[in-house]
Design an enzyme around this catalytic site. Structure first.
Site, PDB file in Angstrom:
ATOM      1  CE  LYS A  19      -2.416  -1.462   3.557  1.00  0.00           C
ATOM      2  NZ  LYS A  19      -1.816  -3.015   3.829  1.00  0.00           N
ATOM      3  CB  THR A  20       3.787   2.406   1.969  1.00  0.00           C
ATOM      4  OG1 THR A  20       2.921   2.127   3.401  1.00  0.00           O
ATOM      5  CG2 THR A  20       4.711   3.525   2.285  1.00  0.00           C
ATOM      6  CG  ASP A  53       0.307   3.277   6.910  1.00  0.00           C
ATOM      7  OD1 ASP A  53      -0.603   2.834   6.525  1.00  0.00           O
ATOM      8  OD2 ASP A  53       1.326   2.962   7.055  1.00  0.00           O
ATOM      9  CB  THR A  99      -4.375  -3.546   8.104  1.00  0.00           C
ATOM     10  OG1 THR A  99      -4.525  -2.507   9.504  1.00  0.00           O
ATOM     11  CG2 THR A  99      -3.074  -3.113   7.724  1.00  0.00           C
ATOM     12  NE  ARG A 129       5.939  -4.593   5.441  1.00  0.00           N
ATOM     13  CZ  ARG A 129       4.842  -3.759   5.909  1.00  0.00           C
ATOM     14  NH1 ARG A 129       4.181  -4.057   6.823  1.00  0.00           N
ATOM     15  NH2 ARG A 129       4.392  -2.903   5.178  1.00  0.00           N
TER      16      ARG A 129
END
Length: 330
Positions: free
Chosen positions: A67-68, A112, A161, A221
């Site tokens: 997302k980032t 975020d 999230t 990640r």
């Protein structure tokens, strides 16, 4: 050397800022999420032709899916700075006002974990997103007055999230769309691992990359974290990353062939052995492994259910046939 000169020769051989160095800088380097990328390219290209900032957009999904990174790519595509903050960091209305009034025209504001904004700040954000103005109440009681500040045109890109915790009015103001990031396939994760290995100058075999991918919980990640641990293990053995050494490293790290951690296996073995496969109530299960019920629901269960190892029933959690087969239980 390519890939941005292997990210400036891997940050001059320094692991500081490693995760940042592995982040894609170009759309072609961003692997997966093809449907989202297609939609974003249309939105951004159309906005650039109109010479207007794109409308606000929201990304949601489990942690570690990119997302980032998408926010950074949007800013790079528009050739505008990305101003970064998070929901918990905005504690007061004044914090939000300071951030918004200091934006330059066309800049991207990335928030975020936006679901962690408090409701009062959310209410102030509505007119900022919809009308480009900020309404601030000065004073209290009969003497209170409202000051309206006009904001420069900007694009809010938000990530969460926990989209269920966002209020309906806030969700509706992301007029460019709400995009759900999907888990990756093993082939996509393998491609990400090979790209990261190239940047980190790691010699990795194809089978080793696939082995790491298969234990990465479908998450980039996690894949990059496991690649670094395999690198460390193989470095001390003066070897490239091959399948056998990768398996040894991942086993040592506590991950089995399905990517299950020691905590995952403790939970599943409790259901199988202590409760004979279930069903067992959530609170009873949580007490048995000394864990919070919310942690089981939010941290453990999504991946276990995705693998088909755990089933939720009206009577509680129950082991599936696939789980019994994985643990060799009849």
């Amino acid at each position: 050397m390519s890939i941005s000169e292997k990210k400036d020769n891997f940050l001059n051989k320094n692991d500081f800022g490693l995760d940042k160095s592995l982040r894609p800088l170009l759309w072609d380097e961003y692997i997966g999420q093809d449907n989202i990328k297609k939609n974003l390219k249309i939105i951004l290209q159309a906005a650039k032709e109109r010479q207007q900032p794109p409308e606000h957009m929201l990304f949601y999904g489990p942690p570690g899916l990119g997302k980032t990174t998408l926010a950074h790519l949007i800013a790079k595509e528009l050739d505008k700075p990305l101003k970064y903050t998070s929901g918990p960091a905005i504690e007061k209305v004044g914090d939000l006002a300071s951030i918004l009034t200091n934006l330059n025209p066309g800049e991207i504001l990335f928030i975020d974990e936006i679901h962690r904004l408090n409701k009062m700040i959310e209410e102030v954000l509505y007119p900022a997103m919809e009308a480009g103005s900020l309404n601030i109440i000065i004073g209290k009681g009969p003497g209170a007055r409202i000051i309206q500040l006009e904001l420069p045109p900007f694009t809010l890109v938000a990530a969460t999230t926990r989209i269920s915790l966002l209020s309906s009015p806030l969700r509706s103001r992301f007029s460019a769309g709400t995009f759900r990031l999907e888990f990756y396939t093993n082939e996509e994760i393998k491609a990400i691992i090979k790209r990261s290995a190239k940047i980190m100058e790691i010699n990795i075999e194809e089978k080793a990359a696939l082995e790491i991918a298969s234990r990465s919980r479908y998450t980039p990640r996690v894949a990059n974290q496991l690649l670094k641990r395999c690198r460390d293990y193989c470095q001390l053995r003066k070897s490239s990353v091959n399948k056998d050494l990768a398996c040894e490293a991942l086993d040592l790290f506590g991950l089995d062939s399905l990517g299950l951690t020691l905590a995952d296996r403790e939970l599943l073995e409790t259901i199988i052995k202590k409760f004979k496969g279930g069903p067992v109530g959530l609170n009873t299960l949580a007490a048995s492994i000394a864990e919070e019920p919310s942690t089981i629901e939010e941290v453990y269960e999504p991946y276990l259910m995705r693998l088909g190892l755990l089933e939720r029933t009206s009577r509680g959690r129950k082991a599936t046939d696939k789980l019994k087969k994985h643990f060799n239980v009849n």
